[in-house]
Write a protein that holds these residues in place. Sequence first.
Motif, short mmCIF file in Angstrom:
data_model
loop_
_atom_site.label_atom_id
_atom_site.label_comp_id
_atom_site.label_asym_id
_atom_site.label_seq_id
_atom_site.Cartn_x
_atom_site.Cartn_y
_atom_site.Cartn_z
N VAL A 157 -3.38 -10.38 12.09
CA VAL A 157 -4.81 -10.09 11.56
C VAL A 157 -4.62 -11.62 9.57
O VAL A 157 -3.71 -11.49 8.70
CB VAL A 157 -4.72 -8.79 10.72
N GLU A 158 -5.61 -12.22 9.71
CA GLU A 158 -5.82 -13.37 8.57
C GLU A 158 -6.80 -12.26 7.06
O GLU A 158 -8.03 -12.00 7.84
CB GLU A 158 -5.80 -14.57 9.17
N ALA A 159 -6.68 -12.18 5.93
CA ALA A 159 -7.45 -11.87 5.36
C ALA A 159 -8.11 -12.72 4.19
O ALA A 159 -7.76 -14.01 4.40
CB ALA A 159 -6.47 -11.13 3.94
N LYS A 160 -9.05 -12.56 4.48
CA LYS A 160 -10.67 -13.27 3.97
C LYS A 160 -10.16 -13.50 2.75
O LYS A 160 -9.53 -12.91 1.68
CB LYS A 160 -11.49 -13.07 4.27
N GLU A 161 -10.78 -14.60 1.86
CA GLU A 161 -10.37 -15.03 0.58
C GLU A 161 -10.94 -14.53 -0.51
O GLU A 161 -9.72 -13.84 -1.65
CB GLU A 161 -10.82 -16.37 0.39
N PRO B 149 4.90 1.24 4.29
CA PRO B 149 3.19 0.20 5.17
C PRO B 149 2.37 1.07 4.29
O PRO B 149 2.68 1.84 3.31
CB PRO B 149 3.53 1.01 6.58
N GLY B 150 1.35 -0.40 3.86
CA GLY B 150 -0.04 0.02 4.23
C GLY B 150 -1.11 -0.06 4.39
O GLY B 150 -1.08 -1.18 5.65
N ASN B 151 -2.77 -0.24 3.95
CA ASN B 151 -3.12 -0.71 4.30
C ASN B 151 -3.65 -2.81 3.87
O ASN B 151 -2.91 -3.17 3.38
CB ASN B 151 -5.03 -0.23 4.37
N LEU B 152 -5.13 -3.50 4.83
CA LEU B 152 -4.38 -4.28 4.06
C LEU B 152 -3.90 -4.51 2.71
O LEU B 152 -3.84 -6.11 2.86
CB LEU B 152 -5.66 -5.00 4.71
N TYR B 153 -5.03 -4.18 1.86
CA TYR B 153 -4.54 -4.52 0.17
C TYR B 153 -4.07 -4.65 -0.10
O TYR B 153 -2.84 -4.95 -0.84
CB TYR B 153 -5.93 -3.49 -0.70
N VAL B 154 -2.67 -4.07 0.01
CA VAL B 154 -1.55 -3.42 0.00
C VAL B 154 -0.81 -4.19 0.50
O VAL B 154 0.47 -4.79 -0.22
CB VAL B 154 -0.93 -2.03 0.69
N MET B 155 -0.88 -5.07 1.50
CA MET B 155 -0.26 -5.99 2.16
C MET B 155 -0.44 -7.02 2.00
O MET B 155 1.04 -8.05 0.99
CB MET B 155 -0.30 -6.29 3.80
N LEU B 156 -1.49 -6.90 0.91
CA LEU B 156 -1.61 -8.63 -0.02
C LEU B 156 -1.18 -7.94 -1.47
O LEU B 156 -0.37 -9.49 -1.78
CB LEU B 156 -3.78 -9.01 0.14
N ALA B 157 -1.01 -7.23 -1.52
CA ALA B 157 -0.35 -6.99 -3.20
C ALA B 157 1.09 -7.14 -2.98
O ALA B 157 1.52 -7.41 -3.71
CB ALA B 157 -0.75 -5.61 -3.41
N LYS B 158 1.88 -6.39 -1.77
CA LYS B 158 3.04 -7.04 -1.69
C LYS B 158 3.44 -8.58 -1.49
O LYS B 158 4.41 -8.94 -2.33
CB LYS B 158 3.56 -6.08 -0.27
N LYS B 159 2.53 -9.50 -0.80
CA LYS B 159 3.14 -10.59 -0.09
C LYS B 159 2.68 -11.17 -2.18
O LYS B 159 3.18 -12.36 -2.27
CB LYS B 159 1.45 -11.14 0.74
N GLN B 160 2.00 -10.30 -2.65
CA GLN B 160 1.37 -11.22 -3.74
C GLN B 160 2.44 -11.15 -4.99
O GLN B 160 2.84 -11.79 -5.85
CB GLN B 160 0.00 -10.87 -4.41
N VAL B 161 3.03 -10.26 -5.27
CA VAL B 161 4.12 -9.72 -6.10
C VAL B 161 5.40 -10.06 -5.74
O VAL B 161 6.98 -10.09 -6.83
CB VAL B 161 3.91 -8.47 -6.37
#
Length: 427
Positions: A17-21, A204-216
């Motif tokens: 699943v690719e997150a939109k910008e 685990p978490g939703n897309l926004y949780v996953m994106l936040a983990k990626k960014q931190v």
Amino acid sequence: MEWIENGNLSFLKKRKVEAKEEAQQSVREIIAQVRAGGDKALKAYTKQFDGIELEKLRVSDEEAAAAYRRIPEEVIRAIRRAAKNIRAFHEKQKPSSWTETVEYGVVLGQKVTALDSVGVYVPGGTASYPSSVLMGALPALVAGVGRVVLVSPPQKNGLIADGVLAAAHEIGIKEIYQVGGAQAIAALAYGTETIRPVDKIVGPGNLYVMLAKKQVFGDVAIDSLAGPSEIAILADETAHPEWVAADLLSQAEHDKLSMPVLITTSRQLAEEVDREVDRRLAVLPRHEIAGPAIETVGKIVLAADLKEGARFVNQIAPEHLELATADPESVLPLIRHAGAIFLGMYSSEPVGDYFAGPNHIIPTNGSARYASPLGVESFVKRSSLIRYTDEALKANGPAIAAFARFEGLEGHARAVEERMKGAAVHE
């Protein structure tokens, strides 16, 4: 479910699943606001996203105890027994410090140290996940982590789900915050007035949780970037179609993008499972979620034999794998890539989700090719130990200096040679 009879698993290219910008930018802004605004930003985002005005962020011991008392006794007993199994399994994973003395009296080894602090994210929303509390926190406790913090979004009543608090209370987690989403990840990573930062974030978490983990990631450690749940079932003609269908649906109900896959050597079993899935889906309470997963992501793959079926499994590298065959132990050596492997007809995937003992936080999106389930090793770090003697320096120093000079690092070479001048063997 889509049938695949030619061995073409090209659908695997589409499962990530690719997150939109826009989503990525939104998460960047949330993290920046939490870093700048602290508690005030957390409360503002909780009001914006959850519709709840928080008076305080931390859940008191009394509130957790009250939630514990509201849970039916049979559920508390199940949580307690599951916690016992999970703790016992993870106790066996504990790595050890060690040293050894080798040639010239050199001492080498490793020192294993638990992390100082860990944050465990537990999803909220429409469901309650006490199992995620146990799976995220117990390995950290077994590892000896000194500070285990739990965060979870509040429900519509303004409180974290009773089941989550009850599980935390049962295993002794005291530091709990009622905040979720990307803002909770930011708080764990960078801290606020109330929440001190941690060294690693798991869960685990939703897309926004996953994106936040990626960014931190990099400022703190994380466990993984989890995608939608997956199950692959490798079955022969001895499998029960009703049981196979039920297990496929058990994962499909997680998410509309969950991936249920049957790989079988039996066309008859495939046809029976296909019909049974449709029949059971119609009466499944979460059919609105499971339906799209079955219809758009679900696959039935026909294999010529179990060896080819195992090859398909290794291509998929599924999060969960069931070996529903007459002799699963004989198939097991063929499996190289799977997060959790369930052997035999009675080993239904939910046994692992809740109770058996192994962790249910497992690599997804094919990352089982190189990653492992969450475990005690996830919460410790290793330091190398090196004690050289004068004899070792005399014997090995010239080789070390030559190596350093070859790499163009004269300072390294001179550092060794300087020691050699003063070593006792040269007196």
